[in-house]
Write a protein that holds these residues in place. Structure first.
Motif: not given
Length: 112
Positions: A85-96
């Motif tokens: 959501k707006k105002g948040s922070q994230h990372s996306i990781i491929n583990t496969g």
């Protein structure tokens, strides 16, 4: 309105947002947001980054992985949707061992 991704050139990006490995994406951008069919290749990740003006919605189509959003880890499998959501922070990781395929929508939100 029709967006033909067959006519949008795919870009290959190394270290997206200081992540690891590579991703491929076709990107449509407007003042209202972005639509991005993309692949995080095996061993890759999108580094931690924030969304100060938009919600970032990631519909997981295939592959294994996880997201870290505001310090919380979420397992990402086909059929789930990760929302930063707006105002948040994230990372996306491929583990496969295969590409992580997803459709990302970044929807701009007003400050009201």
């Amino acid at each position: 309105m029709l967006i033909n991704f067959n006519e949008i050139k795919e870009m290959r990006v190394s270290g997206m947002n200081h992540g690891s490995g590579e991703m491929s994406a076709e990107m449509y951008m407007s003042s209202e947001g972005k639509i991005i069919p993309c692949r995080i290749h095996a061993g890759g990740s999108i580094g931690m980054h924030s969304h100060p003006t938009s919600d970032d919605i990631n519909d997981i189509l295939s592959g294994k992985g996880k997201a870290i959003c505001d310090g919380e880890e979420e397992m990402l499998i086909p059929g789930v949707c990760h929302i930063c959501k707006k105002g948040s922070q994230h990372s996306i990781i491929n583990t496969g061992n295969d590409d992580r395929v997803m459709l990302t929508l970044a929807i701009e939100r007003s400050s009201i």
